[in-house]
Motif scaffolding. Structure first.
Motif, PDB file in Angstrom:
ATOM      1  N   SER A 280       0.828  -1.213   0.000  1.00  0.00           N
ATOM      2  CA  SER A 280       0.000   0.000   0.000  1.00  0.00           C
ATOM      3  C   SER A 280       0.858   1.258   0.000  1.00  0.00           C
ATOM      4  O   SER A 280       0.372   2.357  -0.269  1.00  0.00           O
ATOM      5  CB  SER A 280      -0.938   0.012   1.210  1.00  0.00           C
ATOM      6  N   LYS A 281       2.167   1.067   0.282  1.00  0.00           N
ATOM      7  CA  LYS A 281       3.095   2.193   0.291  1.00  0.00           C
ATOM      8  C   LYS A 281       4.254   1.860  -0.638  1.00  0.00           C
ATOM      9  O   LYS A 281       5.135   1.075  -0.299  1.00  0.00           O
ATOM     10  CB  LYS A 281       3.617   2.466   1.708  1.00  0.00           C
ATOM     11  N   THR A 282       4.223   2.415  -1.826  1.00  0.00           N
ATOM     12  CA  THR A 282       5.305   2.196  -2.791  1.00  0.00           C
ATOM     13  C   THR A 282       5.936   3.516  -3.162  1.00  0.00           C
ATOM     14  O   THR A 282       5.301   4.563  -3.160  1.00  0.00           O
ATOM     15  CB  THR A 282       4.790   1.504  -4.064  1.00  0.00           C
ATOM     16  N   ARG A 283       7.198   3.453  -3.508  1.00  0.00           N
ATOM     17  CA  ARG A 283       7.945   4.643  -3.915  1.00  0.00           C
ATOM     18  C   ARG A 283       7.863   4.824  -5.433  1.00  0.00           C
ATOM     19  O   ARG A 283       7.655   3.850  -6.158  1.00  0.00           O
ATOM     20  CB  ARG A 283       9.406   4.518  -3.481  1.00  0.00           C
ATOM     21  N   PRO A 284       8.052   6.037  -5.908  1.00  0.00           N
ATOM     22  CA  PRO A 284       8.132   6.221  -7.362  1.00  0.00           C
ATOM     23  C   PRO A 284       9.248   5.352  -7.939  1.00  0.00           C
ATOM     24  O   PRO A 284      10.237   5.064  -7.249  1.00  0.00           O
ATOM     25  CB  PRO A 284       8.461   7.714  -7.508  1.00  0.00           C
ATOM     26  N   ALA A 285       9.085   4.924  -9.171  1.00  0.00           N
ATOM     27  CA  ALA A 285      10.088   4.061  -9.796  1.00  0.00           C
ATOM     28  C   ALA A 285      11.442   4.756  -9.829  1.00  0.00           C
ATOM     29  O   ALA A 285      11.555   5.936 -10.172  1.00  0.00           O
ATOM     30  CB  ALA A 285       9.654   3.696 -11.213  1.00  0.00           C
ATOM     31  N   PHE A 286      12.484   4.024  -9.460  1.00  0.00           N
ATOM     32  CA  PHE A 286      13.836   4.582  -9.491  1.00  0.00           C
ATOM     33  C   PHE A 286      14.304   4.731 -10.937  1.00  0.00           C
ATOM     34  O   PHE A 286      13.999   3.903 -11.791  1.00  0.00           O
ATOM     35  CB  PHE A 286      14.802   3.683  -8.727  1.00  0.00           C
ATOM     36  N   GLN A 287      15.079   5.755 -11.185  1.00  0.00           N
ATOM     37  CA  GLN A 287      15.594   6.009 -12.525  1.00  0.00           C
ATOM     38  C   GLN A 287      17.011   5.479 -12.723  1.00  0.00           C
ATOM     39  O   GLN A 287      17.553   5.536 -13.821  1.00  0.00           O
ATOM     40  CB  GLN A 287      15.556   7.508 -12.823  1.00  0.00           C
ATOM     41  N   SER A 288      17.619   4.967 -11.653  1.00  0.00           N
ATOM     42  CA  SER A 288      18.967   4.411 -11.753  1.00  0.00           C
ATOM     43  C   SER A 288      19.257   3.573 -10.523  1.00  0.00           C
ATOM     44  O   SER A 288      18.564   3.674  -9.496  1.00  0.00           O
ATOM     45  CB  SER A 288      20.013   5.525 -11.866  1.00  0.00           C
ATOM     46  N   GLY A 289      20.297   2.759 -10.612  1.00  0.00           N
ATOM     47  CA  GLY A 289      20.735   2.000  -9.462  1.00  0.00           C
ATOM     48  C   GLY A 289      21.191   2.902  -8.330  1.00  0.00           C
ATOM     49  O   GLY A 289      21.047   2.554  -7.153  1.00  0.00           O
ATOM     50  N   ALA A 290      21.743   4.054  -8.685  1.00  0.00           N
ATOM     51  CA  ALA A 290      22.185   5.007  -7.662  1.00  0.00           C
ATOM     52  C   ALA A 290      21.004   5.484  -6.814  1.00  0.00           C
ATOM     53  O   ALA A 290      21.120   5.620  -5.590  1.00  0.00           O
ATOM     54  CB  ALA A 290      22.883   6.193  -8.318  1.00  0.00           C
ATOM     55  N   GLU A 291      19.858   5.733  -7.454  1.00  0.00           N
ATOM     56  CA  GLU A 291      18.679   6.154  -6.694  1.00  0.00           C
ATOM     57  C   GLU A 291      18.225   5.057  -5.742  1.00  0.00           C
ATOM     58  O   GLU A 291      17.767   5.339  -4.632  1.00  0.00           O
ATOM     59  CB  GLU A 291      17.534   6.518  -7.652  1.00  0.00           C
ATOM     60  N   HIS A 292      18.360   3.819  -6.163  1.00  0.00           N
ATOM     61  CA  HIS A 292      18.016   2.702  -5.291  1.00  0.00           C
ATOM     62  C   HIS A 292      18.897   2.713  -4.044  1.00  0.00           C
ATOM     63  O   HIS A 292      18.411   2.546  -2.912  1.00  0.00           O
ATOM     64  CB  HIS A 292      18.182   1.385  -6.049  1.00  0.00           C
ATOM     65  N   GLY A 293      20.190   2.912  -4.243  1.00  0.00           N
ATOM     66  CA  GLY A 293      21.104   2.980  -3.113  1.00  0.00           C
ATOM     67  C   GLY A 293      20.800   4.144  -2.193  1.00  0.00           C
ATOM     68  O   GLY A 293      20.856   4.023  -0.957  1.00  0.00           O
ATOM     69  N   GLN A 294      20.487   5.290  -2.788  1.00  0.00           N
ATOM     70  CA  GLN A 294      20.143   6.469  -1.990  1.00  0.00           C
ATOM     71  C   GLN A 294      18.924   6.197  -1.120  1.00  0.00           C
ATOM     72  O   GLN A 294      18.841   6.655   0.022  1.00  0.00           O
ATOM     73  CB  GLN A 294      19.893   7.663  -2.917  1.00  0.00           C
ATOM     74  N   ASN A 295      17.971   5.436  -1.662  1.00  0.00           N
ATOM     75  CA  ASN A 295      16.768   5.123  -0.895  1.00  0.00           C
ATOM     76  C   ASN A 295      17.097   4.263   0.317  1.00  0.00           C
ATOM     77  O   ASN A 295      16.554   4.477   1.412  1.00  0.00           O
ATOM     78  CB  ASN A 295      15.755   4.412  -1.791  1.00  0.00           C
ATOM     79  N   ILE A 296      17.996   3.289   0.141  1.00  0.00           N
ATOM     80  CA  ILE A 296      18.398   2.434   1.261  1.00  0.00           C
ATOM     81  C   ILE A 296      19.015   3.272   2.372  1.00  0.00           C
ATOM     82  O   ILE A 296      18.685   3.123   3.562  1.00  0.00           O
ATOM     83  CB  ILE A 296      19.384   1.349   0.779  1.00  0.00           C
ATOM     84  N   PHE A 297      19.903   4.197   1.998  1.00  0.00           N
ATOM     85  CA  PHE A 297      20.554   5.022   3.017  1.00  0.00           C
ATOM     86  C   PHE A 297      19.588   6.022   3.646  1.00  0.00           C
ATOM     87  O   PHE A 297      19.739   6.399   4.809  1.00  0.00           O
ATOM     88  CB  PHE A 297      21.780   5.726   2.431  1.00  0.00           C
ATOM     89  N   ALA A 298      18.572   6.425   2.886  1.00  0.00           N
ATOM     90  CA  ALA A 298      17.544   7.300   3.466  1.00  0.00           C
ATOM     91  C   ALA A 298      16.753   6.547   4.534  1.00  0.00           C
ATOM     92  O   ALA A 298      16.401   7.116   5.581  1.00  0.00           O
ATOM     93  CB  ALA A 298      16.612   7.810   2.368  1.00  0.00           C
TER      94      ALA A 298
END
Length: 306
Positions: A280-298
């Motif tokens: 029920s809670k999804t994030r906008p689609a990542f545009q790169s692997g870097a954004e995925h990593g940034q999300n983990i650290f967030a």
């Protein structure tokens, strides 16, 4: 809304001797493009081959008043792919559009699948997309223009019994697309994927005839034209069939920070499993692997400061 035109553009379509590839090629020709019709002319399992199918599509295009040449190279053969590129440059002097459509099937349950079944399907679908795009890449960079389409499948995105080899290759082209959308951006090279549902040689016998009648390959092609036009998107997966279209995306749930050190155990992850997998809670689609990593650290930052 203005017409979508490809006047002055040169397009290569692989596997264009029939089915989806033929429809894509004919529509590009109707809209002004010059075509290279690539088709090995093999059976569905990749054996045999002749140039008759490709030559027949060339004649169809010429009957429309268009210009086209045939190429019988295998997309799984490096020298053959280079010949296809060389033939195109020799005849037309540029490559603007490349639609990687060629495909075969070697369907078997996983326990019965041989190494040859795996290798051949990956060669044609994954390497057979990678090599033509790679061979055309620097030409498109120098032109500062390129439009690319890879052909994925619902088997790659979601799975299908008896098609582990096919599914692996078809999801592989999406992984390639996700990187090339980033690398091509500065040179106006755009790449997208089409996920078609169509009645072709590869789907005969898999569905009832009443369903196949609704799944004409030409009902997919209008969507593909929007993936190779001047103002095309990049990095998009377009599902297409029977005149209906949708966009497929890889998304992640909001997720949760579990802990560090002694607090991070398998049991601690299990305790937060419902939160981790809460769709029920999804994030906008990542545009790169870097954004995925940034999300983990967030997530980590939010969890450790809470």
């Amino acid at each position: 809304m203005s017409d979508i035109r490809f006047d002055g553009r040169v397009a290569i379509v692989t596997g264009a001797g029939g089915g989806l590839g033929r429809c894509h090629a004919l529509e590009l020709a109707r809209r002004g493009a010059k075509l290279v019709i690539n088709d090995l002319g093999a059976s569905m399992d990749g054996t045999g081959g002749n140039s008759a199918a490709a030559e027949a599509v060339v004649k169809e295009i010429e009957a429309l008043g268009g210009e086209a040449i045939a190429n019988g190279s295998s997309v799984a053969d490096e020298k053959g792919v280079q010949k296809m590129i060389d033939d195109t440059m020799s005849k037309f002097g540029r490559i603007d559009i490349l639609i990687a459509n060629a495909g075969i099937l070697r369907d078997k349950s996983f326990s019965k699948m041989t190494q040859a079944d795996i290798d051949l399907v990956i060669d044609v679908h994954l390497r057979g997309s990678f090599m033509p795009i790679h061979a055309a890449w620097n030409i498109m960079k120098e032109q500062n223009y390129g439009r690319l389409v890879v052909t994925t499948s619902s088997t790659g995105l979601y799975g299908n019994f008896g098609q582990a080899n096919y599914g692996a290759a078809k999801l592989g082209v999406v992984g390639m697309m996700n990187t090339l959308k980033i690398e091509g951006a500065k040179n106006n090279i755009k790449i997208n994927a089409v996920c078609p549902i169509a009645a072709t040689r590869m789907t005969e016998g898999l569905m009832p005839q009443a369903v196949l009648d609704q799944l004409k390959p030409e009902y997919v092609t209008p969507g593909v034209m929007n993936l190779v036009k001047d103002d095309a998107p990049s990095g998009l997966i377009l599902s297409a069939g029977a005149g209906a279209f949708s966009m497929a995306r890889i998304v992640e749930t909001e997720g949760a920070f579990v802990g560090h050190g002694d607090a991070l155990t398998a049991e601690a992850v299990a305790a937060k499993w419902d939160q981790i997998t809460d769709t029920s809670k999804t994030r906008p689609a990542f545009q790169s692997g870097a954004e995925h990593g940034q999300n983990i650290f967030a997530l980590v930052a939010a969890g450790t400061t809470a």
